[in-house]
Design a protein around this motif. Structure first.
Motif, PDB file in Angstrom:
ATOM      1  N   CYS A  29     -38.003 -33.163  10.907  1.00  0.00           N
ATOM      2  CA  CYS A  29     -39.113 -33.435  11.813  1.00  0.00           C
ATOM      3  C   CYS A  29     -38.846 -32.749  13.150  1.00  0.00           C
ATOM      4  O   CYS A  29     -37.775 -32.905  13.736  1.00  0.00           O
ATOM      5  CB  CYS A  29     -39.276 -34.943  12.000  1.00  0.00           C
ATOM      6  N   GLY A  36     -36.905 -36.011   6.985  1.00  0.00           N
ATOM      7  CA  GLY A  36     -38.105 -36.675   6.500  1.00  0.00           C
ATOM      8  C   GLY A  36     -38.412 -36.303   5.066  1.00  0.00           C
ATOM      9  O   GLY A  36     -37.831 -35.368   4.507  1.00  0.00           O
ATOM     10  N   LYS A  40     -46.484 -36.237   5.848  1.00  0.00           N
ATOM     11  CA  LYS A  40     -46.184 -35.579   7.121  1.00  0.00           C
ATOM     12  C   LYS A  40     -47.415 -34.826   7.600  1.00  0.00           C
ATOM     13  O   LYS A  40     -48.381 -34.615   6.867  1.00  0.00           O
ATOM     14  CB  LYS A  40     -45.016 -34.598   6.972  1.00  0.00           C
ATOM     15  N   TYR A  41     -47.384 -34.400   8.858  1.00  0.00           N
ATOM     16  CA  TYR A  41     -48.352 -33.449   9.388  1.00  0.00           C
ATOM     17  C   TYR A  41     -47.607 -32.150   9.652  1.00  0.00           C
ATOM     18  O   TYR A  41     -46.486 -32.156  10.185  1.00  0.00           O
ATOM     19  CB  TYR A  41     -48.988 -33.976  10.673  1.00  0.00           C
ATOM     20  N   THR A  42     -48.228 -31.028   9.264  1.00  0.00           N
ATOM     21  CA  THR A  42     -47.498 -29.764   9.299  1.00  0.00           C
ATOM     22  C   THR A  42     -48.365 -28.609   9.772  1.00  0.00           C
ATOM     23  O   THR A  42     -49.590 -28.617   9.615  1.00  0.00           O
ATOM     24  CB  THR A  42     -46.948 -29.438   7.894  1.00  0.00           C
ATOM     25  N   ASP A  49     -43.190 -29.441  11.532  1.00  0.00           N
ATOM     26  CA  ASP A  49     -43.438 -30.656  10.769  1.00  0.00           C
ATOM     27  C   ASP A  49     -43.219 -31.892  11.628  1.00  0.00           C
ATOM     28  O   ASP A  49     -42.314 -31.929  12.472  1.00  0.00           O
ATOM     29  CB  ASP A  49     -42.504 -30.733   9.554  1.00  0.00           C
ATOM     30  N   HIS A  51     -43.008 -36.284  11.129  1.00  0.00           N
ATOM     31  CA  HIS A  51     -43.166 -37.546  10.412  1.00  0.00           C
ATOM     32  C   HIS A  51     -44.527 -38.142  10.763  1.00  0.00           C
ATOM     33  O   HIS A  51     -45.066 -37.923  11.848  1.00  0.00           O
ATOM     34  CB  HIS A  51     -42.122 -38.578  10.872  1.00  0.00           C
ATOM     35  N   CYS A 110     -38.683 -43.485  13.173  1.00  0.00           N
ATOM     36  CA  CYS A 110     -38.574 -43.971  11.791  1.00  0.00           C
ATOM     37  C   CYS A 110     -37.705 -45.215  11.704  1.00  0.00           C
ATOM     38  O   CYS A 110     -37.955 -46.098  10.875  1.00  0.00           O
ATOM     39  CB  CYS A 110     -38.037 -42.873  10.876  1.00  0.00           C
ATOM     40  N   ASP A 228     -40.872 -42.552   4.940  1.00  0.00           N
ATOM     41  CA  ASP A 228     -41.989 -42.892   4.069  1.00  0.00           C
ATOM     42  C   ASP A 228     -41.537 -43.899   3.027  1.00  0.00           C
ATOM     43  O   ASP A 228     -41.204 -43.536   1.896  1.00  0.00           O
ATOM     44  CB  ASP A 228     -42.549 -41.637   3.385  1.00  0.00           C
TER      45      ASP A 228
END
Length: 243
Positions: A29, A36, A40-42, A49, A51, A110, A228
């Motif tokens: 991340c 991670g 995710k967002y990438t 990337d 988390h 996290c 996650d």
């Protein structure tokens, strides 16, 4: 965590929008600088990337049941100039963080969102701030970090130990080993040796069963630590037991 948008704009990466993606390949991340997996967002253009917990914090500040008098504020970087560590896993804080200005406590995003219970219908693991039981990875007792302990109280894993296992095999996960049919490499951390040294020395059957349960416990904790907890890493148990 459920996502609400396929694309988001994020202050840490203003160049491009970030797209939601699900992956079973571990990633680093770029927000909190921790490992991670799963949601995710990438940004594919920049190989950036985040988390889910880093991309979409639930609120600017949170409370945690382990620190009832604290209010943790989401920050883009650790406050001050001194090195800081996460009070959950005892690892360095180098990126996004939840910080309590009153107490000075810090939590990786996290770690702050670690579920207090992991339950797949067959096994339950509970998160504790302090556990006296022996950790199945390091073999030590004490307050090294937060721990997950099984409902039967036979299996205990320090969050710090799981993170160390991931760091130790990070290069192997990315560059070593052969990809299996699930896209996972064979370099997933193993508890087999530790469990065999510490549990059921007299019976091979009991050793095998202990390893299987311990590997399943590790699977759940890895998923939670990687950001996650809804992701049960397919094929991990088989990889663990093949070591």
């Amino acid at each position: 965590m459920k996502y609400t948008k396929e694309f988001i704009s994020h202050f840490s990466h203003p160049q491009h929008k970030l797209k939601f993606e699900y992956t079973e390949t571990p990633f680093k991340c770029d927000g909190c600088k921790e490992a991670g997996i799963g949601s995710k967002y990438t940004c594919k253009i920049c190989d950036y990337d985040l988390h889910m917990h880093c991309a979409i914090p639930t609120s600017p500040s949170i409370f945690h049941p382990f620190y009832r008098k604290c209010s943790f504020e989401f920050l883009a970087r650790p406050p001050g100039t001194k090195a800081r560590y996460c009070n959950a896993c005892r690892k360095d804080v180098t990126g996004f963080v939840y910080h309590c200005h009153s107490c000075g406590y810090d939590l990786h995003p996290c770690c702050a969102k670690l579920p207090t219970m992991l339950d797949d219908g067959e096994m339950k693991l509970f998160l504790y701030r302090k556990v006296r039981s022996t950790c199945h990875k390091c073999g030590r007792k004490g307050r090294r970090s937060w721990s997950y302990r099984s409902e039967c109280k036979k299996y205990n894993l320090h969050v710090a130990c799981v993170k160390e296992m991931l760091v130790e095999t990070w290069h192997e996960i990315y560059f070593g080993g052969r990809l299996n049919s699930y896209g996972l490499r064979n370099g997933i951390p193993s508890l087999k040796g530790t469990l065999m040294q510490n549990q059921h020395r007299r019976s091979k059957t009991k050793v095998r069963k202990c390893c299987e349960i311990g590997a399943l416990a590790l699977q759940f904790v890895i998923s939670a630590v990687l950001g996650d907890p809804t992701t049960l890493i397919v094929g991990v148990v088989g990889s663990l037991m093949s070591k």
